[in-house]
Design an enzyme around this catalytic site. Structure first.
Site, PDB file in Angstrom:
ATOM      1  N   GLU A 151     -10.960   5.814   6.790  1.00  0.00           N
ATOM      2  CA  GLU A 151      -9.740   6.500   7.254  1.00  0.00           C
ATOM      3  C   GLU A 151     -10.183   7.806   7.914  1.00  0.00           C
ATOM      4  OE1 GLU A 151      -6.774   7.370   4.300  1.00  0.00           O
ATOM      5  OE2 GLU A 151      -5.303   7.966   5.809  1.00  0.00           O
ATOM      6  N   HIS A 158       1.472   5.210  -2.291  1.00  0.00           N
ATOM      7  CA  HIS A 158       0.918   6.172  -3.257  1.00  0.00           C
ATOM      8  C   HIS A 158       2.077   6.791  -4.030  1.00  0.00           C
ATOM      9  CE1 HIS A 158      -3.251   6.191  -1.590  1.00  0.00           C
ATOM     10  NE2 HIS A 158      -2.607   5.845  -0.480  1.00  0.00           N
ATOM     11  N   HIS A 171      -9.639   2.082   0.401  1.00  0.00           N
ATOM     12  CA  HIS A 171      -9.378   2.879   1.594  1.00  0.00           C
ATOM     13  C   HIS A 171     -10.679   2.905   2.395  1.00  0.00           C
ATOM     14  CE1 HIS A 171      -5.808   4.046  -0.513  1.00  0.00           C
ATOM     15  NE2 HIS A 171      -5.447   4.896   0.429  1.00  0.00           N
ATOM     16  N   GLN A 223     -10.132   8.599  -5.059  1.00  0.00           N
ATOM     17  CA  GLN A 223     -10.033   9.207  -3.726  1.00  0.00           C
ATOM     18  C   GLN A 223     -11.135  10.219  -3.462  1.00  0.00           C
ATOM     19  OE1 GLN A 223      -6.418  11.605  -2.517  1.00  0.00           O
ATOM     20  NE2 GLN A 223      -6.547  10.255  -0.761  1.00  0.00           N
ATOM     21  N   ASP A 252       2.167   3.713   2.669  1.00  0.00           N
ATOM     22  CA  ASP A 252       1.141   4.710   2.362  1.00  0.00           C
ATOM     23  C   ASP A 252       1.811   5.919   1.705  1.00  0.00           C
ATOM     24  OD1 ASP A 252      -1.532   5.441   2.240  1.00  0.00           O
ATOM     25  OD2 ASP A 252      -1.544   6.366   4.222  1.00  0.00           O
ATOM     26  N   HIS A 310       0.854  -1.199   0.000  1.00  0.00           N
ATOM     27  CA  HIS A 310       0.000   0.000   0.000  1.00  0.00           C
ATOM     28  C   HIS A 310       0.882   1.238   0.000  1.00  0.00           C
ATOM     29  CE1 HIS A 310      -3.904   2.055   1.414  1.00  0.00           C
ATOM     30  NE2 HIS A 310      -2.999   3.020   1.303  1.00  0.00           N
TER      31      HIS A 310
HETATM   32 FE   FE2 Z   1      -3.510   5.136   1.451  1.00  0.00          FE
END
Ligand code: FE2
Length: 420
Positions: free
Chosen positions: A221, A66, A218, A160, A317, A64
């Protein structure tokens, strides 16, 4: 640290390798990119490396990250509140000047760092929305092609900004899957309300079924203990028969649930065979800021999930962007944070943390050829340590990183200390 990209030998013997779980050291052999049974490689022609009893892992796995956002710090306004919401707002502005070449260049730097740290398999989320379209996704395609001989890269199409809340995103997600994205992403809590969150999940499963793809969302969060999308994801996973093919990242709200509801959700996660990824670095930084003391740690219920039989892994992340200011794509760094954040300090717990970055994360990626048994992919990282606790405590160098039987990264360090 050096990364070499020349062709390697057809066969390689790693002598005196200490493989986690094995009682003693052994010689490992790789022929034509795969581990083979002892005695298969010809010692007269094979390259040989002496691991000297050091710990060897079949490559770390980063499940995981980005890559599209990495290294944006410094080229965007600071995140003054330190919150997830402000990070997403700043990112939205910064995306207006995104170019595929810029994203690919930053991502490539991180992939090289990861490789030097022994990572040979990566799953990256990449933002897809009406603002940036597929520019980040196209950059990831270029990165995947560029590093094909060095690292396996899975791409998650990540909405997202939501799907319903950002019209046009569903079409873009389908286009990304058509063009080679591996996994359907999601962010169901980032919708207008519970019914929209359910619809977000339904759309993601529709796309996953159309492409026979895994799902990695996701989930919750947030510090808001009213967030309920993890339970929704469990229900959809079971209803679609997608057990074992779904991953929930972050799952921070679970920590804030009342214990009885948390136990109910954890049972559902286990029954649905959902993998959970904790991202301790980012969530220690982002979450809990609004709490009065004592403040929550911001991470999901790692111990309880594990006790229920759930496969829990951890990820980097974000790194050096508007979400998180540090990070170097090193699973041993995140392992150290994971152990602290989840109170995992007993010997068996430390071994478990270490395994999250190897077998646990490999299961998240659905790897079927991970390990050192004959037939498995010939990837190996030789650590300058003899145990997981030593590796994590000393953040041990990865002396050699081997990909499909050839050395692709080396680290040699010189340190001198005066005699007392
Ligand atoms: Fe993430």
């Amino acid at each position: 640290m050096a990364i070499t990209e020349q062709a390697g030998p057809a066969s390689l013997i790693v002598r005196n390798a200490r493989v986690l779980g094995a009682g003693s050291t052994a010689d490992l052999e790789i022929v034509d990119g795969r581990f083979v049974a002892a005695g298969t490689a010809d010692p007269a022609t094979a390259e040989a490396i002496d691991a000297g009893g050091r710990l060897c892992v079949p490559g770390f796995v980063e499940p995981h990250i980005h890559l599209d956002k990495a290294l944006l710090a410094g080229s965007a306004p600071a995140n003054r509140s330190g919150s997830l919401d402000e990070a997403i707002r700043i990112l939205g502005e910064r995306k207006k000047s995104f170019s595929s070449a810029d994203i690919a260049e930053r991502a490539g730097r991180i992939v090289r760092d990861a490789l030097a740290h022994g990572v040979t398999r990566i799953r990256t989320h990449v933002d897809i929305d009406s603002g940036c379209g597929l520019v980040g996704f196209e950059a990831m395609l270029a990165v995947r092609a560029r590093f094909a001989g060095l690292v396996e890269l899975q791409i998650v199409a990540f909405p997202q900004r939501g799907i319903l809340g950002d019209p046009g995103t569903e079409t873009l997600l389908r286009a990304a899957m058509e063009r080679g994205a591996d996994v359907v992403g999601g962010m169901p809590f980032n919708e207008a309300g519970p019914s929209a969150s359910r619809e977000h999940i339904r759309i993601a499963f529709d796309i996953a079924r159309e492409h026979d793809a895994d799902i990695d969302m996701h989930v919750d969060e947030t510090d808001d203990a009213g967030a309920r999308t993890l339970e929704m994801l469990c229900e959809a996973t079971t209803a679609n028969g997608w057990q074992g093919r779904v991953t929930a990242g972050h799952a921070c709200a679970l920590a804030g649930y009342p214990d009885d509801y948390a136990a109910h959700v954890i049972e559902a996660v286990a029954a649905a065979g959902i993998h959970v990824i904790c991202n301790p670095a980012t969530n220690l930084m982002l979450q809990g800021r609004g709490d009065p003391h004592p403040r929550r740690r911001g991470i999901t219920r790692v111990q309880e999930l594990r006790e229920a039989g759930v496969n829990v892994a951890f990820g980097q992340d974000n790194l050096r962007d508007m979400f998180y200011p540090f990070g170097r794509a090193d699973p041993l760094e995140i392992a150290l944070l994971m152990a602290h954040a989840a109170h995992m300090g007993q010997p068996d717990e430390i071994d478990a943390v270490f395994s999250m970055a190897t077998e646990g994360a490999a299961r998240v990626l659905g790897a079927t050829d991970y390990g050192t048994e004959p037939g498995c992919a010939g990837d190996l990282a030789i650590l300058d340590a003899r145990s997981p606790v030593e590796a994590i405590a000393r953040q041990a160098d990865r002396l050699h990183v081997i990909r499909r039987g050839r050395v692709v990264a080396r680290t040699a360090r010189t340190q001198t200390v005066a005699a007392p």
